[in-house]
Design a protein around this motif. Structure first.
Motif, PDB file in Angstrom:
ATOM      1  N   THR A  80      45.891 -48.078  79.067  1.00  0.00           N
ATOM      2  CA  THR A  80      45.211 -47.700  80.296  1.00  0.00           C
ATOM      3  C   THR A  80      44.090 -48.671  80.654  1.00  0.00           C
ATOM      4  OG1 THR A  80      44.202 -45.818  81.444  1.00  0.00           O
ATOM      5  CG2 THR A  80      43.513 -46.188  79.168  1.00  0.00           C
ATOM      6  N   LYS A  81      43.722 -48.659  81.903  1.00  0.00           N
ATOM      7  CA  LYS A  81      42.568 -49.424  82.376  1.00  0.00           C
ATOM      8  C   LYS A  81      41.301 -48.738  81.878  1.00  0.00           C
ATOM      9  CE  LYS A  81      44.928 -51.767  85.773  1.00  0.00           C
ATOM     10  NZ  LYS A  81      45.711 -52.804  85.167  1.00  0.00           N
ATOM     11  N   ILE A  82      40.273 -49.533  81.626  1.00  0.00           N
ATOM     12  CA  ILE A  82      39.003 -48.974  81.161  1.00  0.00           C
ATOM     13  C   ILE A  82      37.853 -49.595  81.948  1.00  0.00           C
ATOM     14  CG2 ILE A  82      39.747 -48.363  78.840  1.00  0.00           C
ATOM     15  CD1 ILE A  82      38.592 -51.029  77.831  1.00  0.00           C
ATOM     16  N   GLU A  83      36.767 -48.866  82.036  1.00  0.00           N
ATOM     17  CA  GLU A  83      35.576 -49.367  82.718  1.00  0.00           C
ATOM     18  C   GLU A  83      34.700 -50.178  81.779  1.00  0.00           C
ATOM     19  OE1 GLU A  83      33.438 -46.405  84.907  1.00  0.00           O
ATOM     20  OE2 GLU A  83      35.297 -45.515  85.650  1.00  0.00           O
ATOM     21  N   GLY A  84      34.701 -49.823  80.505  1.00  0.00           N
ATOM     22  CA  GLY A  84      33.885 -50.521  79.522  1.00  0.00           C
ATOM     23  C   GLY A  84      34.554 -50.463  78.166  1.00  0.00           C
ATOM     24  N   ARG A  85      34.147 -51.350  77.306  1.00  0.00           N
ATOM     25  CA  ARG A  85      34.734 -51.437  75.974  1.00  0.00           C
ATOM     26  C   ARG A  85      34.106 -50.412  75.032  1.00  0.00           C
ATOM     27  NH1 ARG A  85      36.701 -57.206  75.049  1.00  0.00           N
ATOM     28  NH2 ARG A  85      36.468 -58.205  77.075  1.00  0.00           N
ATOM     29  N   ILE A  86      34.923 -49.862  74.156  1.00  0.00           N
ATOM     30  CA  ILE A  86      34.445 -48.918  73.161  1.00  0.00           C
ATOM     31  C   ILE A  86      33.878 -49.666  71.955  1.00  0.00           C
ATOM     32  CG2 ILE A  86      35.151 -47.078  71.573  1.00  0.00           C
ATOM     33  CD1 ILE A  86      37.347 -46.386  73.639  1.00  0.00           C
ATOM     34  N   PHE A  87      34.528 -50.764  71.577  1.00  0.00           N
ATOM     35  CA  PHE A  87      34.178 -51.471  70.344  1.00  0.00           C
ATOM     36  C   PHE A  87      33.366 -52.740  70.570  1.00  0.00           C
ATOM     37  CE2 PHE A  87      37.784 -48.842  69.208  1.00  0.00           C
ATOM     38  CZ  PHE A  87      37.324 -48.274  68.036  1.00  0.00           C
ATOM     39  N   GLU A  88      32.855 -52.936  71.748  1.00  0.00           N
ATOM     40  CA  GLU A  88      32.096 -54.153  72.062  1.00  0.00           C
ATOM     41  C   GLU A  88      30.899 -54.350  71.141  1.00  0.00           C
ATOM     42  OE1 GLU A  88      30.710 -56.420  76.042  1.00  0.00           O
ATOM     43  OE2 GLU A  88      30.400 -54.266  76.010  1.00  0.00           O
ATOM     44  N   ASP A  89      30.225 -53.277  70.815  1.00  0.00           N
ATOM     45  CA  ASP A  89      29.015 -53.373  69.994  1.00  0.00           C
ATOM     46  C   ASP A  89      29.275 -53.179  68.508  1.00  0.00           C
ATOM     47  OD1 ASP A  89      27.438 -53.733  72.272  1.00  0.00           O
ATOM     48  OD2 ASP A  89      27.316 -51.582  72.601  1.00  0.00           O
ATOM     49  N   TYR A  90      30.539 -53.034  68.137  1.00  0.00           N
ATOM     50  CA  TYR A  90      30.853 -52.779  66.737  1.00  0.00           C
ATOM     51  C   TYR A  90      31.195 -54.072  66.005  1.00  0.00           C
ATOM     52  CZ  TYR A  90      32.955 -51.019  62.516  1.00  0.00           C
ATOM     53  OH  TYR A  90      33.244 -50.789  61.197  1.00  0.00           O
ATOM     54  N   ASN A  91      30.365 -54.457  65.066  1.00  0.00           N
ATOM     55  CA  ASN A  91      30.643 -55.583  64.176  1.00  0.00           C
ATOM     56  C   ASN A  91      31.139 -56.824  64.914  1.00  0.00           C
ATOM     57  OD1 ASN A  91      30.615 -56.747  61.670  1.00  0.00           O
ATOM     58  ND2 ASN A  91      32.545 -55.874  61.025  1.00  0.00           N
ATOM     59  N   PHE A  92      30.381 -57.234  65.905  1.00  0.00           N
ATOM     60  CA  PHE A  92      30.696 -58.429  66.694  1.00  0.00           C
ATOM     61  C   PHE A  92      31.996 -58.311  67.476  1.00  0.00           C
ATOM     62  CE2 PHE A  92      28.238 -59.834  62.973  1.00  0.00           C
ATOM     63  CZ  PHE A  92      27.069 -60.150  63.633  1.00  0.00           C
ATOM     64  N   GLY A  93      32.425 -57.107  67.789  1.00  0.00           N
ATOM     65  CA  GLY A  93      33.524 -56.939  68.727  1.00  0.00           C
ATOM     66  C   GLY A  93      34.888 -56.653  68.148  1.00  0.00           C
ATOM     67  N   PHE A  94      35.327 -57.385  67.142  1.00  0.00           N
ATOM     68  CA  PHE A  94      36.656 -57.113  66.585  1.00  0.00           C
ATOM     69  C   PHE A  94      36.547 -57.058  65.080  1.00  0.00           C
ATOM     70  CE2 PHE A  94      40.767 -58.049  64.779  1.00  0.00           C
ATOM     71  CZ  PHE A  94      41.552 -57.144  65.472  1.00  0.00           C
ATOM     72  N   THR A  95      37.073 -55.993  64.501  1.00  0.00           N
ATOM     73  CA  THR A  95      36.941 -55.796  63.064  1.00  0.00           C
ATOM     74  C   THR A  95      38.282 -55.436  62.452  1.00  0.00           C
ATOM     75  OG1 THR A  95      34.705 -55.003  63.345  1.00  0.00           O
ATOM     76  CG2 THR A  95      35.755 -54.474  61.274  1.00  0.00           C
ATOM     77  N   VAL A  96      38.531 -56.029  61.336  1.00  0.00           N
ATOM     78  CA  VAL A  96      39.675 -55.686  60.520  1.00  0.00           C
ATOM     79  C   VAL A  96      39.169 -54.794  59.404  1.00  0.00           C
ATOM     80  CG1 VAL A  96      41.444 -56.593  58.989  1.00  0.00           C
ATOM     81  CG2 VAL A  96      40.846 -57.832  61.069  1.00  0.00           C
ATOM     82  N   ILE A  97      39.744 -53.626  59.292  1.00  0.00           N
ATOM     83  CA  ILE A  97      39.293 -52.653  58.305  1.00  0.00           C
ATOM     84  C   ILE A  97      40.178 -52.780  57.070  1.00  0.00           C
ATOM     85  CG2 ILE A  97      38.884 -50.216  57.859  1.00  0.00           C
ATOM     86  CD1 ILE A  97      37.156 -51.369  60.119  1.00  0.00           C
ATOM     87  N   ASP A  98      39.612 -53.321  55.998  1.00  0.00           N
ATOM     88  CA  ASP A  98      40.407 -53.493  54.788  1.00  0.00           C
ATOM     89  C   ASP A  98      39.668 -53.089  53.522  1.00  0.00           C
ATOM     90  OD1 ASP A  98      38.635 -55.587  54.788  1.00  0.00           O
ATOM     91  OD2 ASP A  98      40.107 -57.128  54.296  1.00  0.00           O
TER      92      ASP A  98
END
Length: 134
Positions: A80-98
């Protein structure tokens, strides 16, 4: 215009740590380069990924992922289209959870996001939490 895709998939085989690291490093580098934010989680032979970014780029990245032979049974949960990012402020934007520590950090971030009462964000949060907990 921004868009988010959240998908789940099955790994075609159990991924040892070296393959996981390869996937994570490549995903993180590509997503940062393409201004994609989100998370990638691998757990129990399954992937969950949230991609956020420019409409065409998110579609292009998802299309490339859908042809990766390490995935099967890809299923878009959100597209879907979004107005704002959910993860923008999380750990520099993109995170791999391992790691368990990163899962705990993600869980704390999701708890913080819930206070915003954003319907789409809460749907994504619910899916991520279910994936982490099960």
């Amino acid at each position: 215009m921004l868009k988010t895709i959240c998908y789940i998939s099955d790994a075609t085989r159990n991924l040892d740590f070296s393959v996981q690291d390869e996937i994570y490093l490549k995903a993180k580098a590509n997503n940062i380069k393409n201004n994609i934010t989100g998370v990638l989680i691998y757990k129990n032979f399954n992937f969950l990924q949230v991609l956020e970014g420019p409409d065409e780029i998110v579609d292009k990245v998802y299309k490339k992922i859908s042809t990766d032979p390490r995935h099967t049974n890809l299923f878009k949960v959100i597209n879907t289209k979004i107005e704002g990012r959910i993860f923008e402020d999380y750990n520099f934007g993109f995170t791999v959870i391992d790691e368990k520590t990163e899962l705990n950090n993600l869980y704390e971030y999701l708890e913080w996001l819930k206070m915003g009462h954003n319907k789409l964000a809460n749907e994504v949060i619910g899916m991520v939490e279910n994936f982490i907990e099960n």
